[in-house]
Enzyme design. Structure first.
Site, PDB file in Angstrom:
ATOM      1  N   HIS A 294      10.103   7.817   0.235  1.00 40.49           N
ATOM      2  CA  HIS A 294       9.639   6.506  -0.230  1.00 40.49           C
ATOM      3  C   HIS A 294      10.605   5.417   0.210  1.00 40.49           C
ATOM      4  O   HIS A 294      11.820   5.615   0.156  1.00 40.49           O
ATOM      5  CB  HIS A 294       9.504   6.492  -1.756  1.00 40.49           C
ATOM      6  CG  HIS A 294       8.501   7.473  -2.284  1.00 40.49           C
ATOM      7  ND1 HIS A 294       8.782   8.812  -2.397  1.00 40.49           N
ATOM      8  CD2 HIS A 294       7.218   7.305  -2.697  1.00 40.49           C
ATOM      9  CE1 HIS A 294       7.707   9.443  -2.878  1.00 40.49           C
ATOM     10  NE2 HIS A 294       6.758   8.560  -3.067  1.00 40.49           N
TER      11      HIS A 294
ATOM     12  N   ASP B  98       6.335   6.173   1.763  1.00 41.72           N
ATOM     13  CA  ASP B  98       5.298   5.570   0.922  1.00 41.72           C
ATOM     14  C   ASP B  98       5.791   4.353   0.150  1.00 41.72           C
ATOM     15  O   ASP B  98       6.995   4.190  -0.095  1.00 41.72           O
ATOM     16  CB  ASP B  98       4.794   6.595  -0.093  1.00 41.72           C
ATOM     17  CG  ASP B  98       3.855   7.617   0.514  1.00 41.72           C
ATOM     18  OD1 ASP B  98       3.731   7.655   1.751  1.00 41.72           O
ATOM     19  OD2 ASP B  98       3.260   8.386  -0.263  1.00 41.72           O
TER      20      ASP B  98
END
Length: 278
Positions: free
Chosen positions: A244, A99
């Protein structure tokens, strides 16, 4: 708001919202309620051909000029009440997701590791990062990764009205199409904070909602060993892993994936992505 303040606020929101969020292709992607979203087929193939990137300044002016050709309307989907949390099917299959990117400092290292082991993953990107790093989306397309929509500025959707949510999602899908070559078919709400408007608008834009089942908590920078342990201990058939590649210092994430990815492969897991809908 300064960047360090934004990161601090983002971490606090993630900690509070974690409970809301806590296929080479084969298998079935299923939502929390067990409903199938579509069967996959075929062996891994290259991703879409990325379009030539526009200069960032040109992109920012594009919505105001009205000179761009009209975009094809996506096929509307059934509105879901819950996001997809896992995949099902035969074998030890898992999905890796990243992400908040793309980020020029960390994303290339993650892509290098994925390429080394010939693994495809999903990247849920933010529009404001896409316009500055279009070449990374072009690389994702070339290497067969799936790119999803993670809004433009990573806001808490539950604090926005419907018009604001639409703008965040639609502008990001436009940016992805320009850089990646295709509109996204998946959407992930920032912080895992979903509301009815996000489900409805995503379905209108042809995007299925995806959450996760294993959070590496790399956004907390807990240490490389801790990230590795959370992935390896959480590994199981059908798991969707959240990591992430932006939003802070992701050095630990880059180091950790070099350890846990070969471990998963040696353990017999098949790292996969959803098949693209026609």
């Amino acid at each position: 708001m300064q960047k360090d303040q934004l990161f601090t606020r983002r971490r606090m929101l993630l900690a509070g919202a974690a409970a809301l969020g806590a296929a080479g292709t084969a298998g079935i992607v299923v939502a929390a309620g067990g409903e199938e979203t579509g069967r996959t087929a075929a062996a891994p193939v290259a991703g879409p051909q990325a379009r030539q990137a526009l200069k960032p300044s040109a992109f920012r002016l594009q919505p105001l000029t009205g000179d761009a050709p009209p975009r094809a309307a996506p096929r509307r989907l059934k509105v879901r009440d819950e996001p997809v949390l896992r995949i099902s099917g035969r074998g030890r299959r898992m999905v890796l997701t990243f992400d908040d990117g793309p980020n020029p400092e960390y994303t290339p290292h993650i892509l290098d590791t994925l390429a080394k082991y010939r693994v495809r993953a999903m990247f849920f990107v933010c529009g404001e990062c896409v316009v500055e790093n279009r070449e990374l989306l072009a690389r994702m397309a070339d290497e067969g990764h799936v790119v999803g929509n993670h809004t433009w500025t990573h806001p808490l959707l539950t604090e926005l009205d419907r018009h604001e949510i639409r703008s965040e999602m639609e502008s990001t899908s436009d940016a992805i199409e320009d850089a990646y070559g295709q509109r996204p078919q998946w959407f992930r709400a920032p912080y895992g904070a979903w509301n009815r408007a996000a489900f409805q608008l995503g379905a209108q834009m042809g995007m299925e909602p995806m959450a996760w089942t294993v959070d590496t908590t790399d956004w907390m920078e807990p240490g490389t060993d801790t990230i590795v342990d959370r992935v390896e201990s959480g590994a199981a058939p059908g798991v969707v892993v959240l990591s992430h590649d932006a939003g802070g210092d992701r050095t630990q994430t880059v180091r950790a994936i070099r350890e846990w990815l070969p471990y998963l492969i040696d353990s017999g897991y098949h790292l996969t992505v959803p098949a693209r809908r026609a």
